[in-house]
Design an enzyme around this catalytic site. Sequence first.
Site, PDB file in Angstrom:
ATOM      1  N   CYS A   1       0.861  -1.306   0.127  1.00 55.40           N
ATOM      2  CA  CYS A   1      -0.088  -0.006   0.059  1.00 55.40           C
ATOM      3  C   CYS A   1       0.864   1.252  -0.196  1.00 55.40           C
ATOM      4  CB  CYS A   1      -1.125   0.014   1.229  1.00 55.40           C
ATOM      5  SG  CYS A   1      -0.366  -0.004   2.866  1.00 55.40           S
ATOM      6  N   ARG A   2       0.731   2.073   1.145  1.00 56.40           N
ATOM      7  CA  ARG A   2       1.155   3.403   0.902  1.00 56.40           C
ATOM      8  C   ARG A   2       2.811   3.513   1.365  1.00 56.40           C
ATOM      9  NH1 ARG A   2      -3.879   5.303   3.394  1.00 56.40           N
ATOM     10  NH2 ARG A   2      -5.187   5.601   1.650  1.00 56.40           N
TER      11      ARG A   2
END
Lengths: 216, 216
Positions: free
Chosen positions: A175-176
């Site tokens: 994800c981030r």
Amino acid sequence: MSVKKQLFEQFALVGKALSSASRLELLDYLAQGERHVDALAALSGLTKANVSQHLQTLKGVGLVTARREGLNVYYSLPDDLVIDAVAALRSVAERHQAEVHRLVDTYLKAKDSLEPVEAEELWRRAADGVVTVIDVRPAEEYEAGHIPGAIHVPLGELEERFRSIPKEKEVVAYCRGPYCVLSFEAVAKLRLMGYTTRRLKNGFPEWKRDRLPVEI
Amino acid sequence: MSVKKQLFEQFALVGKALSSASRLELLDYLAQGERHVDALAALSGLTKANVSQHLQTLKGVGLVTARREGLNVYYSLPDDLVIDAVAALRSVAERHQAEVHRLVDTYLKAKDSLEPVEAEELWRRAADGVVTVIDVRPAEEYEAGHIPGAIHVPLGELEERFRSIPKEKEVVAYCRGPYCVLSFEAVAKLRLMGYTTRRLKNGFPEWKRDRLPVEI
DNA sequence: AAAGTAATCAAGCAATCACTTGACTATCTG
DNA sequence: CAGATAGTCAAGTGATTGCTTGATTACTTT
């Protein structure tokens, strides 16, 4: 001793005869056909005396029969019951072994799965096609750029969409960044579903920063 | 150690688990349904600790599974493979046992059959209907008087007429006296045909002399 | 009869096993 | 929390097992 106990004692004798790897190996050779003692010794790598003793044990419970022909004593299986018995042991062992393997795998993977995948390793393995990469960020972020070949499966849609993820390959979620909880949760859920799953160590921003290829 | 040997080692572990009468008995109880340790201890008469150990052994190779419920741990068979395995041992044991019994019987009967029957014993057993008495003398001698109920089967006609002699009962043959070879030969022939046969110790003249009943 | 070969037997050793005993752990109940 | 119960663990003992070695038996060949 009760009659019942005596009966079980008899059955146990057969089990005892089948409780040695060497004897099972000998039975395996005999399943292919009649053999004399020296031949079995050569095949199994055991000493002649030892083979002879094992054969006596087997003969004692009717698992083999002997036939003398000149100098040689030829041993063979009296009937298919013997093959059935060995096969039954094999089945139990194999089923249990499979279970053991599964448990060990689960355990090992559980440990490994806590170790996140390095970006470089992921890229190499993705190129080989041995991993499925999933992007669990919201749609906007995915569309702004993602790892090439990554499947977009936002965390909220995981339950409905996990069917599109092959179970055979390892799944890597990202994800981030290293502190983004989305990938942690995705890994946890997928593992419950039976997937082999790990997190990418860092996230997409770091991937981009490291000049690794990006797909839009 | 070779892979092959390792495999047999695994199978042997299952055999080892099945090599104890106590464990086979426990499996037998478990085949009827789930049981906890104390129940098995009560059923088998073994101590609780001992039952527990046996169950660990069985669990170690996947022959039983355990489930805890409160204070009790319930054991059961994981699948039918276990029943198959025990049944296979049983089959081998039973076939072999049958063979042993047959051999022992043959041997014992062979020995006994050399021991001639006493007149008094024959009369008692003939009255009970548990033996068939045959008279192997020539027709004239038979017609002049014979043991009550005796079937007349002259030695020369034995081959054609043995079918009228029931195979289930013991056959006692007699002729003229202790040194008359006819009854020896009849016994030998009938034993080859599968009969359980003995000679009367003495012959008809002695029978008559002893004031035993005679039929004409 | 003597020599040679296949198989078995017999004795001995270390390792393993079944069972016992007594302590310990886990779980429930008052 | 204390007490009770089910199950397991751990150590010890006598019996059994697997394997080795060397002798012995069974059979064939010369």
